[in-house]
Write a protein that holds these residues in place. Structure first.
Motif, PDB file in Angstrom:
ATOM      1  N   PHE A 175     -44.412   2.197  15.401  1.00 43.17           N
ATOM      2  CA  PHE A 175     -44.349   0.899  16.371  1.00 43.17           C
ATOM      3  C   PHE A 175     -43.750  -0.275  15.641  1.00 43.17           C
ATOM      4  CE2 PHE A 175     -47.161   3.764  18.961  1.00 43.17           C
ATOM      5  CZ  PHE A 175     -46.371   3.543  20.141  1.00 43.17           C
ATOM      6  N   LEU A 176     -44.381  -0.637  14.565  1.00 43.07           N
ATOM      7  CA  LEU A 176     -43.926  -1.890  13.988  1.00 43.07           C
ATOM      8  C   LEU A 176     -42.332  -1.612  13.401  1.00 43.07           C
ATOM      9  CD1 LEU A 176     -46.835  -2.604  11.776  1.00 43.07           C
ATOM     10  CD2 LEU A 176     -46.149  -3.841  13.492  1.00 43.07           C
ATOM     11  N   ALA A 177     -41.744  -0.437  13.233  1.00 44.16           N
ATOM     12  CA  ALA A 177     -40.535  -0.449  12.737  1.00 44.16           C
ATOM     13  C   ALA A 177     -39.566  -0.546  14.008  1.00 44.16           C
ATOM     14  CB  ALA A 177     -40.241   0.977  12.013  1.00 44.16           C
ATOM     15  N   ALA A 178     -40.195   0.042  14.988  1.00 43.07           N
ATOM     16  CA  ALA A 178     -39.407  -0.351  16.242  1.00 43.07           C
ATOM     17  C   ALA A 178     -39.307  -1.567  16.867  1.00 43.07           C
ATOM     18  CB  ALA A 178     -39.914   0.741  17.571  1.00 43.07           C
ATOM     19  N   MET A 179     -40.489  -2.265  16.556  1.00 44.42           N
ATOM     20  CA  MET A 179     -40.250  -3.702  16.828  1.00 44.42           C
ATOM     21  C   MET A 179     -39.346  -4.616  16.183  1.00 44.42           C
ATOM     22  SD  MET A 179     -44.521  -4.484  17.575  1.00 44.42           S
ATOM     23  CE  MET A 179     -44.388  -6.032  18.150  1.00 44.42           C
ATOM     24  N   ARG A 180     -39.412  -4.091  14.781  1.00 46.91           N
ATOM     25  CA  ARG A 180     -38.475  -4.939  13.910  1.00 46.91           C
ATOM     26  C   ARG A 180     -36.907  -4.796  13.957  1.00 46.91           C
ATOM     27  NH1 ARG A 180     -39.946  -6.313   7.945  1.00 46.91           N
ATOM     28  NH2 ARG A 180     -38.446  -7.894   8.575  1.00 46.91           N
ATOM     29  N   VAL A 181     -36.650  -3.740  14.740  1.00 47.25           N
ATOM     30  CA  VAL A 181     -35.250  -3.598  14.936  1.00 47.25           C
ATOM     31  C   VAL A 181     -34.941  -3.574  16.444  1.00 47.25           C
ATOM     32  CG1 VAL A 181     -34.907  -1.745  13.162  1.00 47.25           C
ATOM     33  CG2 VAL A 181     -35.518  -0.986  15.206  1.00 47.25           C
ATOM     34  N   SER A 182     -35.985  -4.435  17.219  1.00 50.14           N
ATOM     35  CA  SER A 182     -35.853  -4.547  18.565  1.00 50.14           C
ATOM     36  C   SER A 182     -34.959  -5.535  19.061  1.00 50.14           C
ATOM     37  CB  SER A 182     -37.106  -4.770  19.269  1.00 50.14           C
ATOM     38  OG  SER A 182     -37.100  -5.225  20.491  1.00 50.14           O
ATOM     39  N   PRO A 183     -34.236  -5.435  20.099  1.00 55.41           N
ATOM     40  CA  PRO A 183     -33.396  -6.500  20.619  1.00 55.41           C
ATOM     41  C   PRO A 183     -34.065  -7.796  21.214  1.00 55.41           C
ATOM     42  CG  PRO A 183     -33.540  -4.799  21.960  1.00 55.41           C
ATOM     43  CD  PRO A 183     -33.905  -4.246  20.950  1.00 55.41           C
ATOM     44  N   VAL A 184     -35.227  -7.891  21.206  1.00 53.02           N
ATOM     45  CA  VAL A 184     -36.241  -8.828  22.001  1.00 53.02           C
ATOM     46  C   VAL A 184     -36.725  -9.515  20.692  1.00 53.02           C
ATOM     47  CG1 VAL A 184     -38.443  -9.397  23.285  1.00 53.02           C
ATOM     48  CG2 VAL A 184     -36.956  -7.092  23.859  1.00 53.02           C
ATOM     49  N   PRO A 185     -36.411 -10.969  20.519  1.00 54.56           N
ATOM     50  CA  PRO A 185     -36.637 -11.583  19.547  1.00 54.56           C
ATOM     51  C   PRO A 185     -38.204 -11.816  19.284  1.00 54.56           C
ATOM     52  CG  PRO A 185     -35.227 -12.912  20.805  1.00 54.56           C
ATOM     53  CD  PRO A 185     -35.532 -11.564  21.693  1.00 54.56           C
ATOM     54  N   VAL A 235     -45.459   1.636   5.530  1.00 56.89           N
ATOM     55  CA  VAL A 235     -44.846   2.853   6.437  1.00 56.89           C
ATOM     56  C   VAL A 235     -43.572   1.994   7.381  1.00 56.89           C
ATOM     57  CG1 VAL A 235     -44.919   4.376   8.516  1.00 56.89           C
ATOM     58  CG2 VAL A 235     -46.847   4.124   6.480  1.00 56.89           C
ATOM     59  N   CYS A 236     -43.917   0.935   7.948  1.00 53.94           N
ATOM     60  CA  CYS A 236     -42.865   0.277   8.506  1.00 53.94           C
ATOM     61  C   CYS A 236     -41.529  -0.057   7.668  1.00 53.94           C
ATOM     62  CB  CYS A 236     -43.394  -1.032   9.126  1.00 53.94           C
ATOM     63  SG  CYS A 236     -41.971  -2.227  10.008  1.00 53.94           S
ATOM     64  N   MET A 254     -40.682  -9.469  19.835  1.00 51.84           N
ATOM     65  CA  MET A 254     -41.041  -8.278  19.214  1.00 51.84           C
ATOM     66  C   MET A 254     -40.554  -8.468  17.871  1.00 51.84           C
ATOM     67  SD  MET A 254     -40.428  -5.558  22.200  1.00 51.84           S
ATOM     68  CE  MET A 254     -41.267  -4.283  21.331  1.00 51.84           C
ATOM     69  N   ARG A 255     -39.434  -8.674  17.394  1.00 55.07           N
ATOM     70  CA  ARG A 255     -39.038  -8.733  15.930  1.00 55.07           C
ATOM     71  C   ARG A 255     -39.657  -9.726  15.095  1.00 55.07           C
ATOM     72  NH1 ARG A 255     -33.674  -9.397  18.299  1.00 55.07           N
ATOM     73  NH2 ARG A 255     -33.681 -11.573  17.391  1.00 55.07           N
ATOM     74  N   GLY A 256     -40.129 -10.854  15.958  1.00 55.33           N
ATOM     75  CA  GLY A 256     -40.575 -12.002  15.025  1.00 55.33           C
ATOM     76  C   GLY A 256     -41.972 -11.260  14.726  1.00 55.33           C
ATOM     77  N   PHE A 257     -42.979 -10.812  15.840  1.00 58.68           N
ATOM     78  CA  PHE A 257     -44.022 -10.383  15.330  1.00 58.68           C
ATOM     79  C   PHE A 257     -44.110  -9.303  14.597  1.00 58.68           C
ATOM     80  CE2 PHE A 257     -47.668  -7.023  16.291  1.00 58.68           C
ATOM     81  CZ  PHE A 257     -48.724  -7.904  16.315  1.00 58.68           C
ATOM     82  N   GLY A 258     -43.300  -8.153  14.598  1.00 55.80           N
ATOM     83  CA  GLY A 258     -43.101  -7.326  13.288  1.00 55.80           C
ATOM     84  C   GLY A 258     -43.064  -7.745  12.123  1.00 55.80           C
ATOM     85  N   THR A 259     -42.156  -8.515  11.999  1.00 59.14           N
ATOM     86  CA  THR A 259     -41.705  -9.262  10.509  1.00 59.14           C
ATOM     87  C   THR A 259     -42.958 -10.078  10.249  1.00 59.14           C
ATOM     88  OG1 THR A 259     -39.596  -9.622  11.238  1.00 59.14           O
ATOM     89  CG2 THR A 259     -40.298 -10.953   9.542  1.00 59.14           C
ATOM     90  N   ALA A 260     -43.399 -10.900  10.847  1.00 59.48           N
ATOM     91  CA  ALA A 260     -44.741 -11.597  10.586  1.00 59.48           C
ATOM     92  C   ALA A 260     -45.834 -10.492  10.071  1.00 59.48           C
ATOM     93  CB  ALA A 260     -45.401 -12.503  11.835  1.00 59.48           C
ATOM     94  N   TYR A 261     -46.020  -9.379  10.890  1.00 57.21           N
ATOM     95  CA  TYR A 261     -47.202  -8.860  10.683  1.00 57.21           C
ATOM     96  C   TYR A 261     -46.779  -8.098   9.253  1.00 57.21           C
ATOM     97  CZ  TYR A 261     -50.515  -4.862  10.751  1.00 57.21           C
ATOM     98  OH  TYR A 261     -51.368  -4.130  10.316  1.00 57.21           O
ATOM     99  N   VAL A 262     -45.658  -7.678   8.942  1.00 56.63           N
ATOM    100  CA  VAL A 262     -45.369  -6.821   7.715  1.00 56.63           C
ATOM    101  C   VAL A 262     -45.565  -7.911   6.634  1.00 56.63           C
ATOM    102  CG1 VAL A 262     -43.691  -5.864   6.334  1.00 56.63           C
ATOM    103  CG2 VAL A 262     -44.140  -5.102   8.752  1.00 56.63           C
ATOM    104  N   ASN A 263     -45.095  -9.088   6.825  1.00 52.66           N
ATOM    105  CA  ASN A 263     -44.852 -10.103   5.706  1.00 52.66           C
ATOM    106  C   ASN A 263     -46.350 -10.427   5.178  1.00 52.66           C
ATOM    107  OD1 ASN A 263     -42.115  -9.951   5.096  1.00 52.66           O
ATOM    108  ND2 ASN A 263     -41.818 -11.674   6.508  1.00 52.66           N
ATOM    109  N   ILE A 264     -47.325 -10.701   6.198  1.00 53.44           N
ATOM    110  CA  ILE A 264     -48.679 -11.102   6.190  1.00 53.44           C
ATOM    111  C   ILE A 264     -49.436 -10.063   5.398  1.00 53.44           C
ATOM    112  CG2 ILE A 264     -50.779 -12.217   7.178  1.00 53.44           C
ATOM    113  CD1 ILE A 264     -48.934 -13.361   9.146  1.00 53.44           C
TER     114      ILE A 264
END
Length: 224
Positions: free
Chosen positions: A37-47, A109-110, A49-59
């Motif tokens: 789900f996080l990987a899908a969010m990171r490549v999503s066209p919705v900014p 995993v993401c 969702m991309r922002g949440f996925g990126t923030a989660y992974v980096n934190i």
């Protein structure tokens, strides 16, 4: 329903390693689902969702696992009174440890899965859009199947790391292998022998897994 998850404090060597296997198994399944789900969010066209996925992974990747596991025990259980569906302290500790491992490992995993997504030619996604497929359909039917096949090796490394990371659960009293080893060393003088036994036990758990997934990676590799 959960009778096979009993014996949360089995003092035997096999019982401790069985606890390690259970921690790894359930954490791996949860991490794979959340990581996808996080990987899908990171490549999503919705900014957003991309922002949440990126923030989660980096934190999460930059927080020590021990801190996350202790937070799930002391923070969720003691402060927020999260019981995880049980009043038994040992059961709570087991389930909270799994929750912590899932939250931590899903970030890795993401990133492994996202690297696999990046190997899929862009033209395939463009062709999917041209025939009317939505983003979720394109991801589910075309991109993710190829991505998973190309990252079996990296995911195997994440799984092996997760198996070894389960030793952190000893910090909150989950009776897995490291918890038993600590107790045995405190009672016995054969520190080197005890350490060698547990090192061999983890080798038995991780080496066949790595070899099998390495073989599977070669068999299912996407030829381009």
């Amino acid at each position: 329903m959960f009778d096979f998850l009993s014996d949360y404090n089995d003092p035997t060597l096999l019982g401790a390693f069985w606890m390690t296997v259970k921690l790894t198994f359930f954490s791996a399944i949860g991490s794979l689902v959340l990581g996808t789900f996080l990987a899908a969010m990171r490549v999503s066209p919705v900014p957003l969702m991309r922002g949440f996925g990126t923030a989660y992974v980096n934190i999460v990747r930059n927080i020590p696992l021990t801190v996350i596991i202790i937070f799930t025990s002391l923070g969720l259980a003691d402060i927020f009174r999260v019981t995880m569906g049980s009043d038994d302290f040992k059961v709570q500790g087991f389930r909270l440890a799994i929750l912590g491992f899932i939250a931590y490992t899903a970030a890795f995993v993401c990133e492994a899965l996202r690297s696999g997504i990046n190997t899929v030619p862009l033209g395939q996604a463009e062709a999917a859009r041209a025939i009317g497929l939505t983003f979720s359909q394109t991801l589910r039917l075309i991109i993710l199947p190829q991505a998973f096949r190309s990252v079996i090796g990296p995911l195997a490394n994440v799984l092996i790391a997760l198996t070894k990371n389960t030793t952190v659960a000893a910090a909150i009293g989950v009776a897995e292998a490291a918890y038993l080893m600590k107790g045995m060393i405190e009672k016995e003088a054969e520190t080197v022998l005890i350490g060698a036994i547990f090192a061999f036990g983890f080798l038995v758990l991780t080496l066949p897994t790595g070899l099998f997934l390495g073989w599977l990676s070669k068999r299912l590799a996407v030829k381009r």
